[in-house]
Write an enzyme that holds these catalytic residues in place. Structure first.
Site, short mmCIF file in Angstrom:
data_model
loop_
_atom_site.label_atom_id
_atom_site.label_comp_id
_atom_site.label_asym_id
_atom_site.label_seq_id
_atom_site.Cartn_x
_atom_site.Cartn_y
_atom_site.Cartn_z
N ILE B 200 0.85 -1.18 0.00
CA ILE B 200 0.00 0.00 0.00
C ILE B 200 0.90 1.25 0.00
O ILE B 200 1.87 1.31 0.77
CB ILE B 200 -0.92 0.03 1.24
CG1 ILE B 200 -1.79 -1.24 1.27
CG2 ILE B 200 -1.79 1.28 1.24
CD1 ILE B 200 -2.66 -1.38 2.50
N GLU B 242 1.71 -3.91 5.62
CA GLU B 242 0.80 -3.55 4.53
C GLU B 242 1.21 -4.26 3.24
O GLU B 242 0.90 -3.82 2.15
CB GLU B 242 0.75 -2.02 4.35
CG GLU B 242 2.06 -1.39 3.87
CD GLU B 242 2.98 -0.93 5.00
OE1 GLU B 242 2.96 -1.59 6.08
OE2 GLU B 242 3.71 0.05 4.82
#
Lengths: 267, 317
Positions: B200, B242
Site C-alpha cells: 500500500i 501492509e
C-alpha cells in the site's frame, strides 16, 4: 386393544345375574379356579366376573411382557382393561392376597370403576422395615423363590389337568403341561418378586372407596397385625377377624368367607 | 402305631387339615432331632418349617390338597435347632386327616443347588457379557464422537496456523508452502506461474491520520478486494504489515502483468469505505533457472522499482 382381545387375554368369564357386579381377583400362585367354592353362592343375585392375570391360568401368555408386569401397576392395568372392555362401573372388587393391593391401585388410578373393595388377607409390604414388621426378611423371600424353582415342575403338573378340563384326553393335558412348565417359571418368578418386594404402604391413604378387610387367624403370609396396619391406614375401612385360619379361606373355609361377604354386601 | 411303620426308613406324620400334627413315627422324631414323639405332636406344621417353606406351604400345599387330596414330591425345608433339613414330602388325605411321608434329600438338595447355582452363574455371565458389550458399544461411540471432534478441531487448528487473523487471508507460512509447491511443479512440467508483491502506498499516513483501527479496517477492505480480484486457484496472502502477495497460477509474465494492472486500476478507482488508497505491485514470473529466493528477490526488486517510479503503478522484473 380390542374388547374381545382383553376377554381372551385374561380368560374373562361373566356369569350370574344382578345389577351389582362382583369382580373376583385371584392371588399369587393361583388362577380364577381359586374362587370355585365361593362364586356359586353369589351368582343368583350378582353378576360375577372371573379372570386370570396375564401369564396365569388360561390367560394368553404371549401377551405377557416383563416390562409391563414389572410392578403391581401392570396387574392393576389388567383390572382396568377388563372393566373398560366390559363397560363395568361401580363394581365390588374382591381380591385375595396381593390382589387386594392390585384392586386398591386400580381404584386409585380410575376412581369410577370400583365402588368398594373387599380385601382377603392383604399385606401392603411383606418385608420388614425399621418400625414395620411385614413378617419376612429379604433372604426368606429369596429362599422362597429358590424353593419355587425347585418345585416348579411338580406343581405345574397339578395346575394342568383342571385348567384344560381334558382329563379324558390326557394327550392334550400333557401338551399343555409342557407349555406351562416350559414357559411359566419366569412369569411366576417375576410375579413372586413383584408381589413379595412390593411396598404399597404409602398408597393406602389414597384409597377413598369403602374397604372391608377380611383377616384370618394364623396367617403367616399376612398376619393379623399387618391386617390391622392396613385397616389403620385406609381411611374408610372396616376390619373383620375371621374364625378361619391360614392364608386361603376361599379354599379352606368357604362357608365363613361367603357369609362374611354376604353380610357386608347386604349392608 | 404298627412297629414296622414306626421304624420305617422314612418320616411319617399325620396332621389335621388345619396343620396341627396328631401322630408321628419314630423315624420322623429322629429326623427332626426330637427324643420323644410328644415333642412334636400337638404342634403346628408351621412351627417346624423354615420361613420360606412356610410361605411355600401356605401358598401351594393347602390349595393343592384341597383340589387333589394328595401332594407328591413337594420340596420343603424343615427347621431344626442345629440346621435345616431339606425333605421331599408326599401327602394324602384319608378320613379327614393328612397322612404325610418325608425323606431326606440332602444329596439331591446339594445337586439341585449346584444346578441352580450353575444356571444362575450362566445367567449372570450372560448378563455380564451383554453388559460388557453394551459398555464397549458405548465406549466405541464415545471414541467415534471424540475422534470427530478431534478432526474438526484439527482442521480448525490447521486453518488457524495458515490464516492471517486480521484479514482472514492466508498467511506468509501458507504462501511459502504453496510457493515451494509451485516451484517444484513448474520444474517438473514447466507450468508457468507468477507472483505479485503488493504494497500500500503511504500506508503510514493512513495510520497517522485516522489511527490504527482504521488502518486495520483498510487492510481488511483491501484483503476483500484482492480476494475478489483473484481466481479460486490463485493464492492470496498477507505477508505482514501492509504487504500482500498473490500467486497467479498458470500465468506467464504477460498475463501476470495484465492482471496486476487490472488489480491496481480497480484499487485506485474502487470505492473505499474509510479512505481511498493506491498500491504498488512488483511482478515476477518464474523462470526455470529460478530458485525460491531468486524469484522472491526479483519480485522485491520489481516492487522497489514501482515505488521508485512514483508509486500507484506496477513493474515487472
Amino acid at each position: 386393544m380390542m374388547e374381545t382381545d382383553i376377554i381372551k387375554r385374561n380368560n374373562v368369564r361373566v356369569f350370574g345375574s344382578g345389577e351389582q357386579t362382583l369382580l373376583f381377583a385371584h392371588g399369587f400362585g393361583f388362577d380364577q379356579r381359586t374362587w370355585e367354592r365361593i362364586t356359586p353362592a353369589f351368582q343368583e343375585n350378582f353378576t360375577v366376573v372371573l379372570f386370570d392375570y396375564t401369564g396365569f391360568g388360561g390367560s394368553d401368555k404371549s401377551a405377557y411382557t416383563p416390562d409391563r408386569y414389572q410392578s403391581l401397576d401392570g396387574y392393576a392395568e389388567d383390572i382396568t382393561d377388563i372393566c373398560d372392555s366390559l363397560q363395568l362401573q361401580r363394581v365390588t372388587f374382591i381380591g385375595h392376597s396381593v390382589s387386594s393391593m392390585i384392586g386398591a391401585l386400580a381404584s386409585i388410578r380410575k376412581p369410577d370403576l370400583i365402588d368398594r373393595l373387599i380385601m382377603i388377607g392383604p399385606s401392603p409390604c411383606y418385608l420388614n422395615d425399621e418400625d414395620y414388621n411385614g413378617g419376612f426378611e429379604r433372604q426368606d423371600v429369596e429362599a422362597l423363590l429358590d424353593m419355587m424353582e425347585k418345585n416348579f415342575k411338580e406343581w405345574a403338573r397339578y395346575l394342568a389337568p383342571i385348567s384344560m378340563k381334558n382329563e379324558d384326553r390326557p394327550q392334550l393335558t400333557t401338551a399343555f403341561e409342557e407349555t406351562l412348565t416350559a414357559n411359566d417359571p419366569k412369569i411366576v418368578r417375576q410375579f413372586a418378586e413383584v408381589t413379595f418386594f412390593s411396598d404399597m404402604r404409602k398408597e393406602l391413604a389414597n384409597i377413598v372407596v369403602p374397604t372391608l378387610i377380611l383377616q384370618t387367624r394364623s396367617d403367616t403370609i399376612a398376619p393379623v397385625h399387618v391386617g390391622s396396619f392396613v385397616h389403620e391406614s385406609i381411611p374408610n375401612s372396616q376390619f373383620i377377624l375371621m374364625e378361619a385360619t391360614g392364608h386361603n379361606p376361599q379354599i379352606s373355609h368357604p362357608e365363613e368367607l361367603i357369609d362374611r361377604i354376604q353380610t357386608y354386601l347386604a349392608n | 402305631m404298627d412297629k414296622q411303620l414306626n421304624m420305617a426308613p422314612c418320616g411319617y406324620f399325620v396332621m389335621k387339615p388345619d396343620g396341627y400334627i396328631i401322630e408321628v413315627n419314630q423315624t420322623f422324631c429322629y429326623m427332626l432331632g426330637a427324643s420323644r414323639s410328644q415333642e412334636l405332636t400337638g404342634r403346628h406344621i408351621h412351627s417346624i418349617l423354615t420361613v420360606a417353606s412356610k410361605l411355600y406351604y401356605q401358598t401351594f400345599f393347602t390349595p393343592i390338597m384341597a383340589s387333589y387330596k394328595h401332594v407328591n414330591e413337594m420340596y420343603l425345608t424343615f427347621k431344626l435347632q442345629n440346621g435345616d433339613i431339606p425333605v421331599l414330602l408326599n401327602a394324602v388325605e384319608r378320613e379327614g386327616r393328612f397322612e404325610c411321608v418325608i425323606v431326606h434329600m440332602t444329596l439331591r438338595h446339594e445337586y439341585e443347588n449346584d444346578l441352580l447355582q450353575a444356571r444362575r452363574n450362566a445367567e449372570r455371565m450372560l448378563q455380564e457379557t451383554s453388559q460388557a458389550y453394551e459398555n464397549l458399544q458405548h465406549l466405541l461411540s464415545e471414541y467415534e464422537e471424540k475422534k470427530q471432534e478431534m478432526l474438526v478441531l484439527n482442521a480448525a487448528l490447521q486453518e488457524m496456523t495458515v490464516t492471517d487473523p486480521l484479514t482472514g487471508l492466508k498467511n506468509r507460512r501458507y504462501f511459502q508452502e504453496q510457493l515451494t509447491r509451485y516451484v517444484n511443479q513448474s520444474k517438473k512440467d514447466g507450468t508457468p506461474f507468477s507472483i505479485l508483491l503488493i504494497d500500500i502506498d503511504h500506508f503510514k499516513k493512513v495510520n497517522d491520520t485516522f489511527g490504527h483501527p482504521v488502518g486495520d479496517a483498510v487492510l481488511q477492505e483491501l484483503a476483500g478486494k484482492l480476494q475478489s480480484e483473484t481466481r479460486e486457484e490463485d493464492v492470496t496472502a498477507r505477508m505482514g504489515g501492509e504487504e500482500f502477495t498473490i500467486l497467479l497460477s498458470q500465468m506467464g509474465a504477460e498475463q501476470a502483468q495484465t492482471a496486476a494492472e487490472h488489480i491496481r486500476f480497480n484499487i485506485e478507482n474502487g470505492k473505499w469505505f474509510h479512505t481511498p488508497i493506491t498500491v504498488s505491485i512488483g511482478v515476477a514470473s518464474f523462470r526455470q533457472s529460478d530458485t525460491i529466493s531468486s524469484l522472491m528477490s526479483r519480485s522485491d526488486e520489481a516492487l522497489y522499482q514501482a515505488k521508485k517510479e512514483g508509486r500507484n503503478r506496477i513493474a515487472l522484473k
